[in-house]
Design an enzyme around this catalytic site. Structure first.
Site, short mmCIF file in Angstrom:
data_model
loop_
_atom_site.label_atom_id
_atom_site.label_comp_id
_atom_site.label_asym_id
_atom_site.label_seq_id
_atom_site.Cartn_x
_atom_site.Cartn_y
_atom_site.Cartn_z
N CYS A 138 87.99 107.67 120.45
CA CYS A 138 89.31 107.96 121.03
C CYS A 138 89.19 109.00 122.13
O CYS A 138 89.07 110.19 121.86
CB CYS A 138 90.26 108.43 119.94
SG CYS A 138 91.90 108.81 120.56
N CYS A 141 92.01 111.56 122.23
CA CYS A 141 91.92 112.59 121.18
C CYS A 141 90.85 113.62 121.53
O CYS A 141 91.05 114.82 121.37
CB CYS A 141 91.54 111.99 119.83
SG CYS A 141 92.34 110.47 119.41
N ASP A 142 89.69 113.16 121.97
CA ASP A 142 88.52 114.03 122.03
C ASP A 142 88.00 114.32 123.44
O ASP A 142 87.14 115.18 123.61
CB ASP A 142 87.37 113.40 121.21
CG ASP A 142 87.75 113.25 119.74
OD1 ASP A 142 88.50 114.12 119.26
OD2 ASP A 142 87.32 112.29 119.10
#
Ligand code: NDP
Length: 314
Positions: A138, A141-142
């Site tokens: 992701c 997300c990261d």
């Protein structure tokens, strides 16, 4: 094997942000929800490390803490949380029964499906070793943790293109590793990728190994399938974008499911093709896939379940 039968007013299956949020709303509406956690208690977020984009955490939090917080909040408000996995179900407008672990059959007045999806991985042991420590599925997300660094994205679809261009806006350099001699993504996406100067596309390349040390990922060993030669690239992060698999196996044949395996919902609502059955989170969303959008759809599912129950006598 001993079987058990039970009746539950609101049954929620899945314990990601969608499931817990549905539980929180249903419990506050006094619907006495029971939530089955499924195979991966806490869902996909438990495989990520830091979360900086979930509102309400000014200094960020970790995936596991966020899910612990949500679980505690749901429990405090009266959600009964149980371990167990849906193995089959029978769903119609008049009758909704769900079997858990092949042994407990539950008749429910309203069902909220929040079983999520799983990112696909390559299946390399080194990928498993560095999951959450440089290997991620992701970018939203990261990606932020790789500011100014070099990363690789694997995949040739629209998601890979989107993740690569997103990462290119944060990172110094992005390798896009594609196994075919072309990119499957839409023309618009391909144009976007080609117009991004810090993306280097490696066509006809497959990843043989992810390299790293105790601190995380340091590189990847790639095979050029056109020349049959291997070489290493130096990277700090390795992102998978080779598709997702929604967890809809036990619902097949009972609900409308689209060609990619996602539960079909009426646009902008949690309504499935069966009255009294609602879907929330990634199991019905292949577009946004964020914790906050999953949580919001869990809220919507609980509100609609409450309305549905209020209009019927059981
Ligand atoms: P796709 O299934 O479209 O693409 C998956 C990609 O991963 C393919 O290039 C595939 O390669 C590659 N792949 C699969 N397995 C492996 C493997 N083991 N090793 C290396 N590569 C692998 O998935 P997406 O998530 O990209 O997209 C899903 C759907 O969502 C699509 O319909 C897409 O159009 C849509 N979407 C639309 C967006 C938009 O419009 N902005 C954004 C994101 C998604 P190969 O081509 O060789 O099979």
């Amino acid at each position: 094997m001993e079987t058990k039968n039970e009746h539950i007013r609101v049954l929620i299956v899945g314990s990601g942000p969608a499931g817990y949020t549905a539980g929180i709303y249903a419990a506050r509406a006094n619907l006495k929800p029971v939530l089955y956690e499924g195979l991966q208690p806490g869902g996909q977020l438990t495989t990520t490390t830091e979360i900086e984009n979930f509102p309400g955490y000014p200094t960020g939090t970790s995936g596991t803490s966020l899910m612990d917080d949500l679980r505690q909040q749901a429990e405090r408000l009266g959600v009964e949380i149980r371990a167990g996995l849906v193995t089959s179900c029978e769903l119609s407008a008049d009758k909704r029964t769900v079997t858990i672990d092949g042994t407990t059959t539950i008749a429910t007045d309203a069902l909220i499906i929040a079983t999520g999806a799983q990112a696909k991985y390559l299946g390399l042991p080194s990928e498993e070793r560095f999951k959450g420590y440089g290997v991620s599925a992701c970018a939203t997300c990261d990606g932020f943790f790789y500011r100014g660094k070099t990363v690789a994205v694997v995949g040739g679809g629209d998601t890979a293109g989107e993740e690569a261009t997103y990462l290119a806006s944060i990172c110094k350099k992005v390798y896009l590793i594609i196994r075919k001699p072309y990119m499957r993504a839409s023309k618009a996406m391909l144009d976007r990728v080609n117009a991004t100067p810090n993306i280097e596309i490696l066509y006809e390349h497959v990843t043989q190994e992810i390299l790293g040390n105790d601190e995380g990922v340091t590189g990847a060993r790639l095979l050029n399938t056109a020349t049959n030669t291997t070489h290493d690239i130096a990277i700090d992060g390795f992102f998978l974008a080779i598709g997702h698999k929604p967890n809809t196996e036990p619902f097949k044949g009972q609900l409308e499911i689209d060609g990619e395996g996602y539960i079909t919902t009426q646009p902008g609502t949690p309504f499935t093709s069966v009255p009294g059955v609602f879907a929330a989170g990634d199991v019905q969303d292949h577009r946004y896939r964020q914790a906050i959008t999953a949580a919001a759809s869990g809220c919507m599912a609980a509100l609609e379940a409450e309305r549905y129950l209020g209009t019927r006598k059981f």
